[in-house]
Design an enzyme around this catalytic site. Structure first.
Site, PDB file in Angstrom:
ATOM      1  CD  GLU A   1       1.973  -1.684   2.835  1.00 21.15           C
ATOM      2  OE1 GLU A   1       2.111  -1.171   2.166  1.00 21.15           O
ATOM      3  OE2 GLU A   1       0.453  -2.311   2.479  1.00 21.15           O
TER       4      GLU A   1
ATOM      5  CD  GLU B   1      -1.994   1.604   2.354  1.00 20.71           C
ATOM      6  OE1 GLU B   1      -1.688   2.687   0.736  1.00 20.71           O
ATOM      7  OE2 GLU B   1      -0.702   1.292   1.966  1.00 20.71           O
TER       8      GLU B   1
END
Ligand SMILES: *[C@@H]1O[C@H](CO)[C@@H](O)[C@H](O)[C@H]1NC(C)=O
Ligand SMILES: *[C@@H]1O[C@H](CO)[C@@H](O)[C@H](O)[C@H]1NC(C)=O
Length: 389
Positions: free
Chosen positions: A243, A132
């Site tokens: 995720e 991320e």
């Protein structure tokens, strides 16, 4: 037409792993009290994951965020030994936000390879350089005070650093990827990262997609839309879902409500309908370890093998596949750095509160962890991402 041997090797590696639809959870380097996880902690996690009652397959893979044992300079994370003992497949992670090199990550991994040999390397299914980082670096991430990320140029540099460092190493042939939020992938400015990797990792949280009708009944559609956008951007490269999940407890987020019932519904409509045994999937999560996130995602309490809800997949689903092509109105991207850092890697730095300002401080090689305040989760995603699709 000439291929370099490394290209052929990585193509083969991708081919080999693409056939295996790993089931796993994410595992950070620290516990909810910010103390380090040790071998026994990881072993307990991996055993619970494999023993979950009613699970729609064996959760015998794990995604890590760092190679470095928490609070050490460059000792290998003790998850590796736990993985060997429990025969858990490992998706490696290199912490790449707020750093200008990944030397300690490389050192730790090299030590692990020489210490554990093939007992370890045979379990490694891939590596993500970063998590991320591009989201945190984006206008959305900055607006949401998601913390210091990194640029596409830096991530590509780290990917090359890894490949050079491991060229003659048993891990030299593992598929190299990068994990980020879904809206990162169609962004043309990030294309150099996409071009540099073998597989794409996508993190998707319909729960956080405020402004888009993010009630639980629409979660499957929101997931599909973001997933399809990622696949479309991927240019044929494999997409792993690194995720996803829905909180069982915590505050509402726009129309999204945490509850055990909704977590179960999301498991069914996203996990069962779309992911499990169809694509490599790392659910978020088995155990909560981000003390700053008031939303709790664990599917079980205290590592019990009896989960919070029935994990067995139903045979029929509510989500209508055709509606996934309807672009939801509103904005893109979850507004948080919620899972990445604190749930995850190495040493804790920063002081909470204004998360964006807190990346300095005691930073060990194991990756800086941002404490994210509630303020970090506020804010809205930018409009216009769909224009890129
Ligand atoms: C696109 O990516 C670049 C580089 O990572 C980033 O600076 C920019 O903010 C991103 N754009 C959007 C709309 O997120
Ligand atoms: C769990 O769900 C499955 C599928 O819907 C069902 O067949 C099974 O009876 C449920 N198990 C329990 C213990 O409720």
């Amino acid at each position: 037409m000439r291929f370099t041997s490394s290209l052929v090797a990585s193509a083969l590696a991708v081919g080999a792993s693409a056939g295996n639809n790993y089931l796993g959870f994410n595992s950070g380097a620290t516990l909810a009290d910010r103390s380090a996880k040790f071998k026994a902690d990881f072993t307990a996690e991996f055993k619970t994951a494999q023993g979950l009652k009613g699970a729609p397959g064996k959760f015998n893979a794990v995604r890590l965020y760092t190679n470095i044992q928490a609070y050490s300079q460059d000792d290998p994370i003790q998850a590796f030994e736990a993985a060997i003992d429990t025969q858990t497949s490992v998706l490696l992670g290199v912490w790449a936000s707020g750093v200008d090199n990944i030397d300690n990550e490389i050192n730790a991994l090299k030590k692990a390879v020489s210490q554990y040999g093939t007992k370890f390397t045979d379990l490694v299914i891939g590596i993500s350089i970063g998590s991320e980082d591009l989201y945190r670096n984006s206008v959305t991430g900055v607006k949401n005070k998601a913390g210091v990320g990194n640029s596409p140029e830096a991530i590509v540099g780290f990917i090359n650093n890894f490949k050079t460092a491991f060229a003659d190493n048993p891990l030299g042939k593992i598929p190299v990827g990068h994990v980020d939020t879904w809206d990162v992938w169609p962004n043309a400015t990030n294309k150099a990262v996409l071009d540099a990797i073998d597989w794409i990792g996508v993190d998707e949280y319909p729960y956080y997609e405020n402004g888009k009708g993010n009630n639980i009944k629409n979660a499957g559609n929101l997931f599909d839309h973001a997933y399809d956008a990622t696949i479309a951007a991927a240019n044929g490269k494999p997409v792993w879902v690194t995720e996803t999940g829905w909180p069982a407890t915590g505050p509402d987020w726009d129309q999204a409500q945490p509850s055990v019932e909704n977590a179960k519904y999301y498991w069914d409509e996203v996990g069962c309908r779309k992911l499990f045994n169809k694509t490599p999937t790392f659910w978020y999560n088995l155990r909560d370890s981000n003390p700053d996130n008031t939303m709790k995602f664990a599917v079980t309490k205290d590592l019990s093998t009896t989960p919070l809800f029935n994990l067995t997949c139903p045979t029929t689903f509510d989500t209508n596949p055709s509606s996934s092509s309807d672009k939801p109105s509103g904005t893109a991207s979850r507004p948080t750095g919620v899972t990445a850092a604190t749930a995850t890697s190495g040493s804790v730095s920063g002081t909470g509160g204004s998360a964006a300002a807190t990346t300095t401080g005691s930073r060990s090689g194991s990756g800086t962890v941002q404490k994210l305040s509630a303020a970090s989760y506020a804010g809205v995603a930018i409009a216009g991402v769909y224009a890129l699709l």
